[in-house]
Design a protein around this motif. Structure first.
Motif, PDB file in Angstrom:
ATOM      1  N   SER A   7      -6.221 -14.183  -7.532  1.00  0.00           N
ATOM      2  CA  SER A   7      -7.137 -15.188  -8.083  1.00  0.00           C
ATOM      3  C   SER A   7      -8.360 -14.512  -8.681  1.00  0.00           C
ATOM      4  O   SER A   7      -8.995 -15.040  -9.576  1.00  0.00           O
ATOM      5  CB  SER A   7      -7.574 -16.140  -6.967  1.00  0.00           C
ATOM      6  OG  SER A   7      -8.263 -15.402  -5.970  1.00  0.00           O
ATOM      7  N   GLY A  37      -4.870 -10.826   2.990  1.00  0.00           N
ATOM      8  CA  GLY A  37      -3.577 -11.531   2.996  1.00  0.00           C
ATOM      9  C   GLY A  37      -2.522 -10.703   2.287  1.00  0.00           C
ATOM     10  O   GLY A  37      -2.368  -9.494   2.522  1.00  0.00           O
ATOM     11  N   GLY A  38      -1.820 -11.366   1.381  1.00  0.00           N
ATOM     12  CA  GLY A  38      -0.730 -10.692   0.683  1.00  0.00           C
ATOM     13  C   GLY A  38      -1.200  -9.553  -0.202  1.00  0.00           C
ATOM     14  O   GLY A  38      -0.390  -8.757  -0.671  1.00  0.00           O
ATOM     15  N   SER A  39      -2.499  -9.443  -0.414  1.00  0.00           N
ATOM     16  CA  SER A  39      -2.997  -8.364  -1.260  1.00  0.00           C
ATOM     17  C   SER A  39      -3.163  -7.048  -0.504  1.00  0.00           C
ATOM     18  O   SER A  39      -3.515  -6.037  -1.122  1.00  0.00           O
ATOM     19  CB  SER A  39      -4.326  -8.780  -1.912  1.00  0.00           C
ATOM     20  OG  SER A  39      -4.083  -9.837  -2.822  1.00  0.00           O
ATOM     21  N   VAL A  65      -4.858 -22.564   3.432  1.00  0.00           N
ATOM     22  CA  VAL A  65      -5.713 -21.390   3.215  1.00  0.00           C
ATOM     23  C   VAL A  65      -6.784 -21.728   2.185  1.00  0.00           C
ATOM     24  O   VAL A  65      -7.957 -21.373   2.336  1.00  0.00           O
ATOM     25  CB  VAL A  65      -4.864 -20.174   2.765  1.00  0.00           C
ATOM     26  CG1 VAL A  65      -5.748 -19.006   2.385  1.00  0.00           C
ATOM     27  CG2 VAL A  65      -3.894 -19.770   3.869  1.00  0.00           C
ATOM     28  N   PRO A  78     -12.618  -9.915  -0.217  1.00  0.00           N
ATOM     29  CA  PRO A  78     -12.513  -8.720  -1.051  1.00  0.00           C
ATOM     30  C   PRO A  78     -13.624  -8.596  -2.087  1.00  0.00           C
ATOM     31  O   PRO A  78     -14.061  -7.475  -2.390  1.00  0.00           O
ATOM     32  CB  PRO A  78     -11.139  -8.853  -1.734  1.00  0.00           C
ATOM     33  CG  PRO A  78     -10.669 -10.233  -1.479  1.00  0.00           C
ATOM     34  CD  PRO A  78     -11.416 -10.771  -0.312  1.00  0.00           C
ATOM     35  N   LYS A 101     -11.058 -21.550   2.311  1.00  0.00           N
ATOM     36  CA  LYS A 101     -11.829 -20.831   1.283  1.00  0.00           C
ATOM     37  C   LYS A 101     -12.891 -21.757   0.679  1.00  0.00           C
ATOM     38  O   LYS A 101     -14.032 -21.364   0.482  1.00  0.00           O
ATOM     39  CB  LYS A 101     -10.901 -20.344   0.154  1.00  0.00           C
ATOM     40  CG  LYS A 101     -10.008 -19.150   0.505  1.00  0.00           C
ATOM     41  CD  LYS A 101      -9.252 -18.684  -0.750  1.00  0.00           C
ATOM     42  CE  LYS A 101      -8.241 -17.598  -0.442  1.00  0.00           C
ATOM     43  NZ  LYS A 101      -7.426 -17.217  -1.606  1.00  0.00           N
ATOM     44  N   THR A 108     -11.549 -14.242  -4.415  1.00  0.00           N
ATOM     45  CA  THR A 108     -11.568 -14.451  -2.954  1.00  0.00           C
ATOM     46  C   THR A 108     -12.791 -13.758  -2.350  1.00  0.00           C
ATOM     47  O   THR A 108     -13.099 -12.607  -2.692  1.00  0.00           O
ATOM     48  CB  THR A 108     -10.261 -13.909  -2.341  1.00  0.00           C
ATOM     49  OG1 THR A 108      -9.165 -14.503  -3.044  1.00  0.00           O
ATOM     50  CG2 THR A 108     -10.148 -14.236  -0.868  1.00  0.00           C
ATOM     51  N   GLN A 118       2.081 -13.437   8.415  1.00  0.00           N
ATOM     52  CA  GLN A 118       1.573 -14.089   7.199  1.00  0.00           C
ATOM     53  C   GLN A 118       2.713 -14.762   6.445  1.00  0.00           C
ATOM     54  O   GLN A 118       2.610 -15.912   6.015  1.00  0.00           O
ATOM     55  CB  GLN A 118       0.884 -13.088   6.270  1.00  0.00           C
ATOM     56  CG  GLN A 118       0.258 -13.825   5.085  1.00  0.00           C
ATOM     57  CD  GLN A 118       0.095 -13.011   3.825  1.00  0.00           C
ATOM     58  OE1 GLN A 118       0.622 -11.918   3.698  1.00  0.00           O
ATOM     59  NE2 GLN A 118      -0.637 -13.554   2.881  1.00  0.00           N
ATOM     60  N   GLY A 164       3.650 -14.988  -5.641  1.00  0.00           N
ATOM     61  CA  GLY A 164       2.504 -15.218  -4.760  1.00  0.00           C
ATOM     62  C   GLY A 164       2.177 -13.956  -3.964  1.00  0.00           C
ATOM     63  O   GLY A 164       3.023 -13.062  -3.801  1.00  0.00           O
ATOM     64  N   GLY A 165       0.966 -13.893  -3.436  1.00  0.00           N
ATOM     65  CA  GLY A 165       0.494 -12.701  -2.728  1.00  0.00           C
ATOM     66  C   GLY A 165       1.453 -12.217  -1.650  1.00  0.00           C
ATOM     67  O   GLY A 165       1.800 -11.031  -1.589  1.00  0.00           O
ATOM     68  N   ARG A 166       1.931 -13.127  -0.786  1.00  0.00           N
ATOM     69  CA  ARG A 166       2.736 -12.664   0.355  1.00  0.00           C
ATOM     70  C   ARG A 166       4.150 -12.263  -0.043  1.00  0.00           C
ATOM     71  O   ARG A 166       4.892 -11.728   0.779  1.00  0.00           O
ATOM     72  CB  ARG A 166       2.741 -13.717   1.466  1.00  0.00           C
ATOM     73  CG  ARG A 166       3.268 -15.059   1.044  1.00  0.00           C
ATOM     74  CD  ARG A 166       2.961 -16.104   2.099  1.00  0.00           C
ATOM     75  NE  ARG A 166       3.353 -17.440   1.698  1.00  0.00           N
ATOM     76  CZ  ARG A 166       2.611 -18.249   0.926  1.00  0.00           C
ATOM     77  NH1 ARG A 166       1.460 -17.850   0.454  1.00  0.00           N
ATOM     78  NH2 ARG A 166       3.032 -19.458   0.620  1.00  0.00           N
TER      79      ARG A 166
HETATM   80  O1  PA5 Z   1      -0.009 -15.127   0.003  1.00  0.00           O
HETATM   81  C1  PA5 Z   1      -1.018 -15.458  -0.581  1.00  0.00           C
HETATM   82  O2  PA5 Z   1      -0.979 -15.925  -1.746  1.00  0.00           O
HETATM   83  C2  PA5 Z   1      -2.386 -15.314   0.044  1.00  0.00           C
HETATM   84  O3  PA5 Z   1      -2.319 -14.791   1.320  1.00  0.00           O
HETATM   85  C3  PA5 Z   1      -3.243 -14.397  -0.806  1.00  0.00           C
HETATM   86  O4  PA5 Z   1      -2.608 -13.161  -0.908  1.00  0.00           O
HETATM   87  C4  PA5 Z   1      -4.635 -14.222  -0.201  1.00  0.00           C
HETATM   88  O5  PA5 Z   1      -5.216 -15.468   0.031  1.00  0.00           O
HETATM   89  C5  PA5 Z   1      -5.521 -13.407  -1.134  1.00  0.00           C
HETATM   90  O6  PA5 Z   1      -5.704 -14.086  -2.355  1.00  0.00           O
HETATM   91  P1  PA5 Z   1      -6.106 -13.306  -3.657  1.00  0.00           P
HETATM   92  O7  PA5 Z   1      -5.104 -12.248  -3.932  1.00  0.00           O
HETATM   93  O8  PA5 Z   1      -6.137 -14.339  -4.722  1.00  0.00           O
HETATM   94  O9  PA5 Z   1      -7.473 -12.712  -3.404  1.00  0.00           O
END
Ligand code: PA5
Length: 414
Positions: free
Chosen positions: A136, A82-84, A401, A142, A405, A139, A271, A196-198
């Motif tokens: 977090s 995702g955002g990571s 999401v 990863p 999980k 997840t 996303q 937040g990640g995104r």
């Molecule tokens: O935008 C978001 O917050 C999510 O897409 C997270 O980036 C994604 O779920 C990954 O989560 P994390 O960075 O906690 O592993």
């Protein structure tokens, strides 16, 4: 492209005047929401203006760490989902890195054994460093990839050296990854808890991998600053109003990419829009369309199918590279460039789709530079946050999401 007049991102609307007029009913609210964001009076608004005051000490640390990583490996594996990872991936497709730097590869965004076995085969005989990114820290995707790759490094280098090749980005204090990083002495960077990640591309999450690849991250931050001016904020507000008005009529947003270099940026947008706006029964489903390829498949639906979508076009004013068709057999094509043909497909598509009433938003970005990338990222983050707020949803959470999980973990613990 002679009819573009400056180096800024430009948004052009092609839709019924009535839709544009209707969108003005959101204008006052958009002003209020933009002011709310700029005062950061909501949770998870740490990304607002973050590039404008990026801590210089942290930037210097990112650049020095990137140089160190670059001197230690051929492959730099970024592990995240995702955002990571999507922002760094989008940037690396959008622009060229420095060929003398490590190749950045991605892991942990799926649970495919085949993908990760192939990745391990590809990197196992060369020097490798890992970057695990998880806000977090727990997840599943990863975490599994990290264990597989960490084990590879331990077998290859021995424990002490392996751990010195691991870098981490996570929350300052909480989570499993923070605990492990502290115990094992990984070099870490912090993803601020109010981002937040995104919305994290312009933090160490995007900046460290890109600096390792040799992307000019200072210029990228300058691009983001250039999108945080009064003029650009008012363009983002207008786009948010139009998207909010369209959301009442359409349930799909087709994001049309005219260059392979923007397809991963489209994935980042999917996303951003999907996870921020699709909640409480609201939002439009964002989908990616690769032009010309998908005009020969989805194109039939777009022209002739159920009219449930609008289009958002991503088009470079100056293509990264071009070719002029030459040769004695070139006929009518002789002397014409790919950029001219690509413009023709844009105009042909717009004419055809407008003839059946499809609303089109054109986002013309200047070029494939680091500056343009930073500008695009910040502009769309702002536009997306405003659209979500205008629709009455919280653009910064992702309960859907989290639900999947939890379901996955329940299954594994059965
Ligand atoms: O935008 C978001 O917050 C999510 O897409 C997270 O980036 C994604 O779920 C990954 O989560 P994390 O960075 O906690 O592993």
């Amino acid at each position: 492209m002679s009819n573009f007049n400056n180096g800024q991102l430009e948004i052009v609307y092609e839709m019924d005047e009535a839709v544009l007029a209707d969108s003005e009913r959101f204008a006052l609210a958009a002003d209020e929401k933009a002011a709310l964001l700029s005062r950061k009076q909501m949770d998870f608004t740490g990304w607002v203006g973050y590039a404008d005051a990026f801590p210089e000490g942290e930037l210097a640390d990112i650049l020095a760490t990137a140089d160190e990583i670059s001197s230690r490996c051929k492959y730099f594996i970024v592990i995240g989902i995702g955002g990571s990872y999507l922002g760094a991936k989008a940037a690396l497709s959008f622009m060229d890195g420095d060929g003398s730097r490590p190749e950045v590869l991605f892991a942990g965004f799926n649970l495919s054994g085949a993908y990760h076995a192939d990745l391990i085969d590809r990197i196992k005989d060369d020097d490798v460093c890992l970057l695990i990114i998880s806000k977090s820290g727990g997840t599943l995707e990863p975490s599994v990839a990290f264990q597989a790759l960490k084990n590879l490094l331990i077998q290859k280098y021995g424990r002490a050296e392996a751990l010195s090749r691991i870098y981490a980005i996570t929350d300052r204090d909480s989570g499993k990854l923070r605990k492990e990083a502290t115990e094992n002495g990984y070099k870490t960077f912090v993803l601020p808890s109010d981002i937040g990640g995104r919305f994290s591309v312009l933090t160490p999450v995007g900046l460290l991998p890109l600096a390792v690849a040799g992307i000019d991250i200072r210029t990228m931050l300058d691009g983001a600053k250039a999108a945080n001016t009064e003029e650009m904020i008012s363009i983002a507000k207008k786009l948010a109003c139009v998207r909010t008005a369209l959301e009442e009529q359409k349930c799909v947003q087709a994001i049309c990419s005219f260059e392979p270099s923007t397809e991963d940026f489209t994935a980042w947008l999917l996303q951003l829009f999907g996870e921020s706006e699709g909640k409480d029964g609201r939002g439009v489903l964002p989908v990616g369309v690769s032009v010309s390829r998908d005009l020969h498949s989805l194109g039939q639906f777009l022209q002739d199918g159920k009219q449930m979508f609008y289009e958002m076009v991503l088009f470079a004013k100056e293509p990264a590279r071009d070719i002029t068709i030459e040769g004695e057999d070139a006929g009518d094509y002789a002397g014409r460039s790919y950029s001219e043909f690509n413009r023709a497909v844009l105009e042909g598509m717009a004419k055809a789709h407008r003839s059946v009433g499809v609303p089109i938003i054109r986002a013309y970005f200047p070029d494939n530079s680091a500056h343009s990338f930073g500008q695009l990222v910040y502009f769309f983050e702002l536009c997306c946050a405003l659209t979500g707020l205008l629709m009455g949803v919280n653009p910064f959470d992702q309960p859907g999401v989290e639900a999947y999980k939890r379901g996955m973990l329940d299954y594994l613990l059965k």
